[in-house]
Scaffold this motif. Structure first.
Motif, PDB file in Angstrom:
ATOM      1  N   GLY A  66       0.843  -1.191   0.000  1.00  0.00           N
ATOM      2  CA  GLY A  66       0.000   0.000   0.000  1.00  0.00           C
ATOM      3  C   GLY A  66       0.873   1.234   0.000  1.00  0.00           C
ATOM      4  O   GLY A  66       1.812   1.343   0.796  1.00  0.00           O
ATOM      5  N   THR A  85      -2.423   0.312  -4.582  1.00  0.00           N
ATOM      6  CA  THR A  85      -1.963  -0.980  -4.086  1.00  0.00           C
ATOM      7  C   THR A  85      -1.251  -1.708  -5.209  1.00  0.00           C
ATOM      8  O   THR A  85      -1.764  -1.782  -6.333  1.00  0.00           O
ATOM      9  CB  THR A  85      -3.145  -1.841  -3.597  1.00  0.00           C
ATOM     10  OG1 THR A  85      -3.832  -1.152  -2.562  1.00  0.00           O
ATOM     11  CG2 THR A  85      -2.656  -3.184  -3.063  1.00  0.00           C
ATOM     12  N   ILE A 128      -6.592   1.327  -1.859  1.00  0.00           N
ATOM     13  CA  ILE A 128      -5.955   0.423  -0.910  1.00  0.00           C
ATOM     14  C   ILE A 128      -6.828  -0.817  -0.791  1.00  0.00           C
ATOM     15  O   ILE A 128      -7.973  -0.753  -0.332  1.00  0.00           O
ATOM     16  CB  ILE A 128      -5.770   1.078   0.471  1.00  0.00           C
ATOM     17  CG1 ILE A 128      -4.749   2.205   0.385  1.00  0.00           C
ATOM     18  CG2 ILE A 128      -5.318   0.044   1.495  1.00  0.00           C
ATOM     19  CD1 ILE A 128      -3.346   1.753   0.009  1.00  0.00           C
TER      20      ILE A 128
END
Length: 472
Positions: free
Chosen positions: A183, A193, A212
């Motif tokens: 992340g 991500t 994320i």
């Protein structure tokens, strides 16, 4: 499962480790196995409730055994099973889970999940439905499990197919499988991500998504920061949404707290500093101007339970650490001349030369390490299989490094890129496998490793993300 057994399990869990504060909306503590176990007996997986990947059918019809000394899931044996107890609100569970029968939970405020673990390598989650019925969450799929006997046929353990349960995540094979979810946060509070997987030290194509995405025991979630504007008032909220089974019409209604904003204008900005399976840390900056013209600015660190979001309810250090930790920390602080008092809720996780560490914030001072190792239920893999000086010798511009628990892969972070190396006997290969550019000022906020079986599972999940990008 009888109601008395469940109550006994919960009561002993409370007496053993204690609840977190009574005004919290969650409970998360490791508890020892009971005698007798509340799951004692033989169970069978009878149907697939929710399928998120191709592995679901292989578990249908499997037998699950629970005794005081072991658990057997299919052919996978877990000696001395350990349970983790987690409480969530029934309304939240119904809102995010399409398989939930809302009629079964209308009379309940909270639901208690039991998580089965083995040294953080294997996880499944169990939700009691009736005395003889459970919902099993396994590898992002959910199953209906029914009890078929109060006893256990121990002769099943003599089957030649029985294997250690750790092999379900790291099978005994000629090659290693490792994968990592990274992340990243940019200075303008944008997130992404990256998913990097390796099979026998050979990299698969890099995958990334503009959000994320993080794993939990009951599936993958997406974490986002949402800004709410109301006139001259602005506040950031954090939302955690399951990737599968989310009902958009049930999204939480965000609103500004009247007590926080009474006769004030300004902003509350929150940026994510750390993301884990059950906890998230953030930096909160409050800048407000009152009606009399006075302006205040406060910046602090907070750690929250994912299950409490979007509410901002800070976890205390004493909530997540062993008994006796706080007095020792207080003593350390008192020994430092002019040190500010230790505020329990003002802490976060941050990277430092290959490790995550707990830090606290002081006014007008650099953030300070707390000097304690992050507990395992906050952070799973936090080990470095190569000394930091050796990293710097190989890559002088290195600022951080990650090494796979399989010790087959290493990621070295510099100010502008991630250099990926194969590892052999705790040493880097001479030539990098890949270099991944970083955006200016981008910081690492999540490191989630997958091993063995999980690598394929996580790859399928990342490939299903709607805003996925693929890079060679």
């Amino acid at each position: 499962m009888t109601k008395k057994a469940i109550l006994l399990f919960l009561l002993l869990g409370i007496l053993t480790v204690g609840f977190i504060t009574s005004n919290s909306s969650y409970t998360l503590r490791l508890v020892p196995p009971l005698s007798p176990s509340p799951l004692q007996g033989t169970w069978k997986i009878t149907s697939v409730l929710q399928e998120n990947n191709a592995t679901s059918e292989q578990w249908l019809g499997n037998t699950i055994l629970f005794t005081n000394d072991y658990a057997l899931l299919g052919n996978y044996l877990l000696p001395q099973p350990r349970f983790q107890l987690k409480k969530v609100t029934a309304s939240s569970y119904i809102d995010i889970n399409q398989t939930a029968d809302s009629g079964s939970y209308t009379h309940k405020e909270d639901l208690e999940f039991l998580s089965l673990s083995d040294h953080h390598l294997f996880y499944c989650e169990l939700l009691p439905q009736k005395e003889d019925e459970l919902i099993l969450y396994l590898f992002n799929n959910s199953y209906l499990v029914r009890k078929i006997s109060d006893t256990v046929d121990k002769s099943l353990l003599n089957s030649p197919n029985i294997t250690d349960i750790t092999n379900i995540t790291n099978p005994q094979q000629a090659h290693l499988q490792s994968g990592i979810l990274l992340g990243l946060r940019s200075p303008n509070n944008e997130y992404r991500t990256l998913w990097l997987a390796a099979d026998d030290r050979q990299l698969a194509p890099l995958l990334q998504t503009k959000a994320i995405v993080f794993p939990r025991r009951n599936g993958f979630y997406e974490l986002e920061v949402v800004a709410l504007h109301q006139g001259q008032q602005r506040e950031d909220f954090l939302l955690a949404k399951p990737l599968a089974g989310y009902k958009k019409k049930k999204e939480p209604q965000l609103s500004l707290d009247p007590l926080t904003w009474e006769d004030k204008v300004g902003s509350i900005q929150r940026k994510i500093c750390y993301v884990g399976n059950d906890f998230v840390s953030l930096e909160e900056t409050i800048v407000q101007t009152a009606v009399n013209g006075s302006t205040s600015e406060v910046s602090k660190l907070l750690t929250l339970s994912v299950d409490s979001l979007p509410a901002i309810k800070a976890v205390k250090i004493s909530d997540i650490t062993k008994p006796g930790t706080m007095p020792a920390l207080q003593t350390q602080v008192e020994q430092v001349p002019l040190a500010a008092p230790l505020t329990e809720g003002n802490f976060s996780l941050a990277r430092n030369k290959g490790y995550w560490q707990l830090i606290r914030r002081l006014a007008n001072e650099p953030d300070l390490p707390l000097g304690i190792i992050p507990p395992s239920h906050i952070l799973f893999y936090n080990e470095l299989s190569i000394p930091w000086p050796r990293v710097k010798n190989h890559v002088p511009q290195a600022e951080d490094v990650l090494t796979s628990p399989n010790e087959d892969l290493a990621l070295v972070f510099t100010s502008n890129e991630i250099i990926v190396y194969a590892m052999f006997h705790q040493k880097f290969a001479a030539t990098p496998l890949l270099k991944i550019p970083l955006l200016a000022g981008e910081e690492l906020i999540m490191t989630e490793w997958a091993l063995g079986h999980y690598v394929e599972n996580w790859t399928l999940t990342m490939q299903s993300c709607s805003n996925l990008q693929s890079e060679a």
